[in-house]
Design a protein around this motif. Structure first.
Motif, PDB file in Angstrom:
ATOM      1  N   TYR A 150      20.004  87.359  62.604  1.00 39.38           N
ATOM      2  CA  TYR A 150      19.117  86.461  61.733  1.00 39.38           C
ATOM      3  C   TYR A 150      18.514  85.611  62.519  1.00 39.38           C
ATOM      4  O   TYR A 150      18.624  84.991  63.653  1.00 39.38           O
ATOM      5  CB  TYR A 150      20.552  85.846  61.195  1.00 39.38           C
ATOM      6  N   ARG A 151      17.354  85.039  61.946  1.00 43.81           N
ATOM      7  CA  ARG A 151      16.722  83.852  62.353  1.00 43.81           C
ATOM      8  C   ARG A 151      17.482  82.685  61.816  1.00 43.81           C
ATOM      9  O   ARG A 151      17.373  82.295  60.640  1.00 43.81           O
ATOM     10  CB  ARG A 151      15.579  83.905  61.873  1.00 43.81           C
ATOM     11  N   ASN A 176      20.762  83.673  48.821  1.00 40.80           N
ATOM     12  CA  ASN A 176      19.782  84.582  48.179  1.00 40.80           C
ATOM     13  C   ASN A 176      19.811  85.919  48.813  1.00 40.80           C
ATOM     14  O   ASN A 176      19.562  85.744  50.024  1.00 40.80           O
ATOM     15  CB  ASN A 176      18.496  83.930  47.740  1.00 40.80           C
ATOM     16  N   ALA A 177      20.269  86.965  48.192  1.00 39.39           N
ATOM     17  CA  ALA A 177      19.900  87.966  48.796  1.00 39.39           C
ATOM     18  C   ALA A 177      19.325  89.125  47.765  1.00 39.39           C
ATOM     19  O   ALA A 177      19.611  89.331  46.622  1.00 39.39           O
ATOM     20  CB  ALA A 177      21.092  88.780  49.204  1.00 39.39           C
ATOM     21  N   MET A 213      18.189  83.744  57.906  1.00 36.45           N
ATOM     22  CA  MET A 213      17.277  84.583  57.370  1.00 36.45           C
ATOM     23  C   MET A 213      17.167  85.928  58.185  1.00 36.45           C
ATOM     24  O   MET A 213      17.181  85.992  59.386  1.00 36.45           O
ATOM     25  CB  MET A 213      15.754  83.903  57.293  1.00 36.45           C
ATOM     26  N   ARG A 214      16.840  87.046  57.312  1.00 38.05           N
ATOM     27  CA  ARG A 214      16.778  88.512  58.099  1.00 38.05           C
ATOM     28  C   ARG A 214      16.364  89.166  56.892  1.00 38.05           C
ATOM     29  O   ARG A 214      16.130  89.049  55.688  1.00 38.05           O
ATOM     30  CB  ARG A 214      18.141  88.951  58.385  1.00 38.05           C
ATOM     31  N   THR A 215      15.519  90.259  57.432  1.00 37.37           N
ATOM     32  CA  THR A 215      15.215  91.196  56.565  1.00 37.37           C
ATOM     33  C   THR A 215      15.468  92.595  57.125  1.00 37.37           C
ATOM     34  O   THR A 215      15.332  92.955  58.518  1.00 37.37           O
ATOM     35  CB  THR A 215      13.522  91.201  56.528  1.00 37.37           C
ATOM     36  N   ASP A 223      16.202  91.417  51.881  1.00 38.68           N
ATOM     37  CA  ASP A 223      15.816  90.393  52.078  1.00 38.68           C
ATOM     38  C   ASP A 223      16.866  89.324  52.032  1.00 38.68           C
ATOM     39  O   ASP A 223      17.579  89.284  50.797  1.00 38.68           O
ATOM     40  CB  ASP A 223      14.553  89.760  51.617  1.00 38.68           C
ATOM     41  N   VAL A 224      17.283  88.500  53.140  1.00 39.16           N
ATOM     42  CA  VAL A 224      18.566  87.455  53.008  1.00 39.16           C
ATOM     43  C   VAL A 224      17.941  85.959  53.365  1.00 39.16           C
ATOM     44  O   VAL A 224      17.529  86.050  54.515  1.00 39.16           O
ATOM     45  CB  VAL A 224      19.676  87.918  53.841  1.00 39.16           C
ATOM     46  N   ASP A 225      18.124  85.085  52.537  1.00 40.20           N
ATOM     47  CA  ASP A 225      17.871  83.559  52.772  1.00 40.20           C
ATOM     48  C   ASP A 225      18.839  82.912  52.500  1.00 40.20           C
ATOM     49  O   ASP A 225      19.159  82.672  51.207  1.00 40.20           O
ATOM     50  CB  ASP A 225      16.749  83.404  52.140  1.00 40.20           C
ATOM     51  N   MET A 269      21.245  79.104  52.790  1.00 43.27           N
ATOM     52  CA  MET A 269      21.386  77.813  53.217  1.00 43.27           C
ATOM     53  C   MET A 269      22.488  77.168  52.848  1.00 43.27           C
ATOM     54  O   MET A 269      23.243  77.461  51.661  1.00 43.27           O
ATOM     55  CB  MET A 269      20.180  76.966  52.772  1.00 43.27           C
ATOM     56  N   ARG A 303      20.715  77.362  58.107  1.00 43.04           N
ATOM     57  CA  ARG A 303      19.991  78.537  57.558  1.00 43.04           C
ATOM     58  C   ARG A 303      19.915  79.840  58.037  1.00 43.04           C
ATOM     59  O   ARG A 303      19.709  79.676  59.213  1.00 43.04           O
ATOM     60  CB  ARG A 303      18.747  78.075  57.066  1.00 43.04           C
TER      61      ARG A 303
END
Length: 402
Positions: free
Chosen positions: A321-322, A198-199, A338-340, A212-214, A216, A336
């Motif tokens: 990215y986290r 998802n972005a 995640m980044r913003t 926002d990028v998440d 998985m 996974r």
């Protein structure tokens, strides 16, 4: 000897002894002698030499004068041309010279009336040259021309967008698909292409944006890890193989497990945590990626099971990215990312630019095209990415797909 001749009133000179009347007009011969007989009018006595002057029947000049003109004809013609040019110049000066300057000097351009759009006829009036009321005025300058700029399309971007598809080369730039040089690059690519990627892009009224990028992805793994008692710095080592559910080619990496000796704040690692290094196997050109597991996870330093984190996994070349990698006991894995990212969006005339915060890399530039009000495609050198508008309360969609 002949007698004295006389002149008649008609001009005829004759000898009165030959007849009492004029042979020409018949007048009576009662006039006094006419004096010396005049010579023929066609010849004249020369002043100095006594020779008769012969005249040219065409020009009327004597033969001596004609010979002088013939000898100096070039000089005479040149003098005549120079004289003609001087006459023409004097006439032009009298007709046009000096008449325009007084008229222009009498003009006073009042800037209070209007500014001229060109300076073809309006002279600059110096400060010391006053207007009729005695007030000095500034010189009149042409008004600068304003360039027309494309109208901003930021109002059309306002709202939240979901990335629907991306057909881009795997380069490290959002809003495309990030790429990595890590040893599990195929696993990362599968996650970003999977249904759980998802972005979202949110644009406010002033063009400020937040991405926002998440992402998985999951699959299965196998590990062949043994304890190493021969190396003091390494607790265990072996080989790790990960295969995503999408069925693409698996990633293989070497495994090196060891305890953390001291705190590493830049990667959120503390002493006695466990370090998992994944260097590439022989023949691979990818880079080694290091993960860390908290010591309170309950797993020994020689075990590969648990949740591993990496705060400096630069999938994107500007913002980290986290990332987490979870390896379960049953052989399943889940990765996974995640980044913003925040910055400023400029969009007008079909050109866009995502201006990132200072120190976070070059702006992203390209072309955009709207398909209605709820669909937009970004195009750059790497390819295209399509985003759709997210309605309030509606699901975000299936994420990024090829």
């Amino acid at each position: 000897m002949a007698g004295a001749r006389i002149r008649c009133r008609c001009g005829t000179v004759f000898d009165p002894s030959s007849g009492a009347t004029c042979p020409a007009c018949g007048a009576s011969n009662d006039r006094k002698p006419a004096g010396p007989v005049l010579m023929e009018p066609s010849t004249f006595a020369a002043k100095d030499s006594g020779d008769a002057v012969q005249r040219d029947p065409t020009t009327g000049f004597g033969t001596s004068d004609s010979s002088f003109l013939e000898k100096h004809r070039g000089l005479v013609v040149s003098a005549g041309c120079v004289g003609a040019i001087l006459v023409v110049a004097i006439l032009l000066r009298l007709m046009f010279g000096g008449s325009d300057a007084p008229k222009r000097a009498d003009k006073v351009y009042d800037p209070n009336i209007a500014l001229r759009n060109d300076d073809s006829d309006a002279p600059d009036i110096p400060r010391e040259n006053p207007t009729p009321n005695g007030t000095p005025i500034e010189p009149i300058r042409p008004a600068p021309k304003k360039r027309s700029e494309p109208v901003s399309d930021i109002p059309a971007f306002r709202g939240t967008w979901q990335m629907q598809s991306a057909r881009m080369l795997p380069e490290p730039v959002i809003p495309g698909i990030p790429a990595t040089t890590m040893t599990i690059s195929r696993i990362v690519a599968a996650a970003f292409l999977g249904p759980d990627a998802n972005a979202t892009l949110t644009v406010d009224d002033n063009g400020g944006y937040v991405i926002d990028v998440d992402v998985m992805g999951d699959g299965q793994y196998t590990a062949n890890v043994t304890t190493d008692r021969n190396l003091l710095s390494v607790a265990a080592q072996g080989v790790l193989t990960l295969t995503p559910k999408s069925g693409i080619v698996s990633d293989r990496a070497r495994v090196m497990l060891k305890p953390v000796k001291f705190d590493i704040p830049q990667v959120n690692a503390r002493a006695d945590d466990t370090e998992l290094a994944l260097p590439p196997v022989m023949g691979e050109t990818s880079a080694t990626v290091t993960w860390f597991r908290l010591k309170d996870s309950g797993q020994p330093h020689t075990s590969i099971v648990g949740t591993w984190t990496n705060e400096r996994l630069y999938v994107d070349s500007y913002i980290p990215y986290r990332a987490t990698l979870e390896l379960q006991h049953n052989g399943d894995y889940r990765v996974r990312f995640m980044r913003t990212e925040q910055g400023k969006l400029a969009a007008s005339g079909g050109d866009y630019e995502f201006r990132r915060p200072n120190g976070l890399g070059q702006p992203m530039r390209g072309r955009y095209a709207f398909e209605g009000n709820d669909r937009i495609t970004f195009t750059e050198l790497r390819g295209t990415a399509t985003w759709v508008r997210v309605r309030g309360g509606e699901p975000a969609g299936r994420g990024i797909r090829r």
